[in-house]
Design an enzyme around this catalytic site. Structure first.
Site, PDB file in Angstrom:
ATOM      1  N   GLU A 289      39.054  37.724  31.389  1.00  0.00           N
ATOM      2  CA  GLU A 289      38.300  36.502  31.093  1.00  0.00           C
ATOM      3  C   GLU A 289      38.381  36.241  29.582  1.00  0.00           C
ATOM      4  OE1 GLU A 289      33.670  35.059  31.831  1.00  0.00           O
ATOM      5  OE2 GLU A 289      34.101  37.137  31.265  1.00  0.00           O
ATOM      6  N   LYS A 350      35.165  29.704  37.761  1.00  0.00           N
ATOM      7  CA  LYS A 350      34.023  30.596  37.985  1.00  0.00           C
ATOM      8  C   LYS A 350      32.894  29.847  38.686  1.00  0.00           C
ATOM      9  CE  LYS A 350      31.334  34.060  35.397  1.00  0.00           C
ATOM     10  NZ  LYS A 350      31.110  34.615  34.043  1.00  0.00           N
ATOM     11  N   CYS A 406      33.697  38.394  35.932  1.00  0.00           N
ATOM     12  CA  CYS A 406      32.590  38.991  35.177  1.00  0.00           C
ATOM     13  C   CYS A 406      31.284  39.004  35.972  1.00  0.00           C
ATOM     14  CB  CYS A 406      32.423  38.248  33.847  1.00  0.00           C
ATOM     15  SG  CYS A 406      31.379  39.104  32.634  1.00  0.00           S
TER      16      CYS A 406
END
Length: 552
Positions: A289, A350, A406
């Protein structure tokens, strides 16, 4: 001045000790049995002791809240590593309300006339229901402190194959309450509550079809010591941790240097490992990321750098960057960059975006308290199936990568969605640079390890600054980087199509466990309130009767 009684002091001490015991149960220490002991000690604080009566419901709530503050402030201290103690203190103070709710319901359950074999499991399932509440509300929830994550590396982790982290939490809470039951000489009930969570996982490991479609697929293959080399198709993967130039919240000011670091590390691997014959050519290169915070879709120099790395590696790169919507929405995205055609159009935006970090809820309101709110981003949540289709050398069909970026790895739907849509290999790209040398990255790695077990998939954790890791489907780590050091992790990892019970029915199983726990706790609270109301009415009637007698 209020004076705390002797039993009150003892109960307060027990709540504090329970909170402290919970901390080393989680990674990086990973003493998983302490989590069971912590649950037992907290539950003990809510019971009558010999000549001491049980705490009131209000006192029980306070004890649970105290436990939550101690545990959460220690567990989540990484939140404030660069912004001060206010952030973790505020987060702990809020989330501790849910542990107060647990203690309130647990105390009510223990006051019911239900038999022990019903009371004790009801307490454990109520614990899970309380976790489910903070995992969903507010702002989409914060499932980071769940009890289940502490069980990575222990026998209870295998329950993830059946019901994911929710069922692992349930079994850990059940064993913890069972441990307390032994001390209270409830031997039969307690033995069952300990044996079911701790012994049945051994059956799950060998029972055909539980861990996946075929028991013979359990071997990772291609990785030394992992199992039968012919068990599944292999993919040669390179995970690159480029590192950041320096620590702190100015990570985004270092964007060009971070991208260059990942390019240099990729080409260095090709020069030192591939060209010398030490390692085969990678079929897939994974960057973390924010590896290219300078978006290659708006900056030609950034696009040229990624092209250079992909051509040098002669493999597609999956890289973290920003993409943009038609109305200038900003998305935190993972994109596929091919050595021949550049960006292929495969993008994971995301979905589970982090509040107070990637976006700021009620920004104008919170700005009244601190200017730090302006450091939060403006990232929009994406949509999609959680899968990237990547064309790789030596394979006719594209590899299907499941992505949980994440923060997303903590949320149950992320990898469940990806595997349901065909993901054969899972990737957790992450940027932990803003959390320094804290436990955050190890806690996150533990989540990826449990996801590997839950989904029967290898997982690649690839971070900007660490910890990056290669995880096999059984949750074991075969290679791991250090924090704030560049790293190149490479291995042939299995591509799998098997489906676990959790990947198919995990949502339904979790929902059932949570629902039963919620019903038990709410029913007990309702009975306690009804009993309290009845007692109040009876006392009033007695007082009225005494008044009438005196007037005669």
């Amino acid at each position: 001045m209020a004076v705390v009684s002797k039993p009150g002091v003892a109960r307060i001490g027990a709540a504090i000790v329970a909170g402290l015991l919970m901390l080393p149960a989680f990674q990086p220490v990973g003493w998983w049995p302490l989590a069971l002991v912590a649950v037992a000690v907290l539950t003990a604080a809510l019971l009558p002791w010999r000549m001491w009566s049980a705490p009131t419901l209000r006192q029980a709530f306070g004890l649970g809240y105290l436990f939550g503050v101690v545990f959460l402030f220690g567990h989540l201290n990484w939140v404030g590593v660069y912004v001060g103690a206010f952030a973790p203190a505020a987060l702990a103070a809020f989330l501790a309300l849910y542990y107060g709710l647990f203690a309130l319901g647990a105390a009510a359950i223990m006051r019911t006339p239900w038999p022990a074999w019903l009371q004790w499991p009801a307490v454990a399932l109520w614990f899970v229901a309380s976790e489910a509440a903070y995992s969903r509300f507010p702002f989409g929830g914060f499932p980071w402190p769940r009890l289940g994550w502490s069980q990575v590396g222990g026998p209870l982790q295998q329950w993830a194959v059946v019901g994911g982290p929710v069922l692992v939490s349930a079994m850990a809470a059940l064993a913890g309450v069972g441990l307390l039951g032994l001390l209270r000489r409830r031997f039969v009930t307690s033995a069952a509550m300990l044996l079911v969570p701790l012994v049945l996982p051994a059956v799950l490991l060998v029972w055909p079809g539980v861990g996946g479609a075929d028991a013979e697929e359990l071997g990772a293959g291609g990785v030394e010591g992992a199992g039968d080399a012919g068990a599944s198709e292999q993919l040669e993967v390179l995970a690159v941790q480029g590192n950041v130039p320096r620590l702190g919240l100015d990570f985004n000011a270092q964007r060009r240097a971070v991208l260059t670091n990942h390019v240099d590390q990729t080409l260095d691997y090709v020069d030192r490992q591939v060209k010398t014959g030490a390692r085969p050519e990678p079929q897939l290169v994974l960057w973390p990321e924010n590896a290219s915070d300078v978006s290659p879709f708006r900056d030609q120099a950034a696009a040229d750098l990624i092209d250079r790395a992909a051509v040098g590696a002669q493999a597609p790169i999956v890289a973290g960057t920003f993409t943009y919507g038609p109305e200038q929405q900003v998305y935190n995205s993972m994109v596929v960059w091919d050595p021949q055609q550049g960006p292929t159009g495969e993008v994971h935006e995301k979905i589970h975006v982090q509040p107070f970090g990637e976006y700021m809820p009620y920004r104008s309101f919170f700005r009244k308290f601190t200017s730090l709110v302006d450091q939060a981003g403006f990232i929009e949540p994406g949509a999609g199936d959680g899968v990237l289709n990547v064309e790789v050398a030596g394979r006719d069909a594209p590899v299907q990568l499941g992505i949980a970026t994440c923060y997303e790895v903590a949320f149950d739907p992320a990898y469940r969605r990806a595997v349901g849509n065909g993901a054969q290999l899972l990737v957790t790209p992450t940027n932990n640079a803003t959390f320094g040398f804290t436990d955050m990255t190890y806690q996150q790695l533990a989540m990826s390890r449990m996801r590997a077990i839950e989904m029967d998939r290898a997982v690649v954790v690839v971070a900007t600054s660490g910890v990056s890791a290669l995880v096999l489907p059984d949750g074991s780590v075969i290679e791991q980087s250090e924090i704030f050091e560049p790293a190149q992790l490479a291995a042939a990892l299995p591509l799998k199509d098997s489906r676990t019970i959790a990947s198919r029915f995990g949502a339904e199983i979790s929902r059932a466990v949570i629902t039963v726990g919620a019903i038990g706790g709410l029913l007990a609270l309702g009975l306690s309130l009804r009993r309290r109301r009845g007692t109040t009415v009876e006392v009033k009637h007695q007082q009225q009767g005494e008044i009438v007698d005196r007037t005669k």
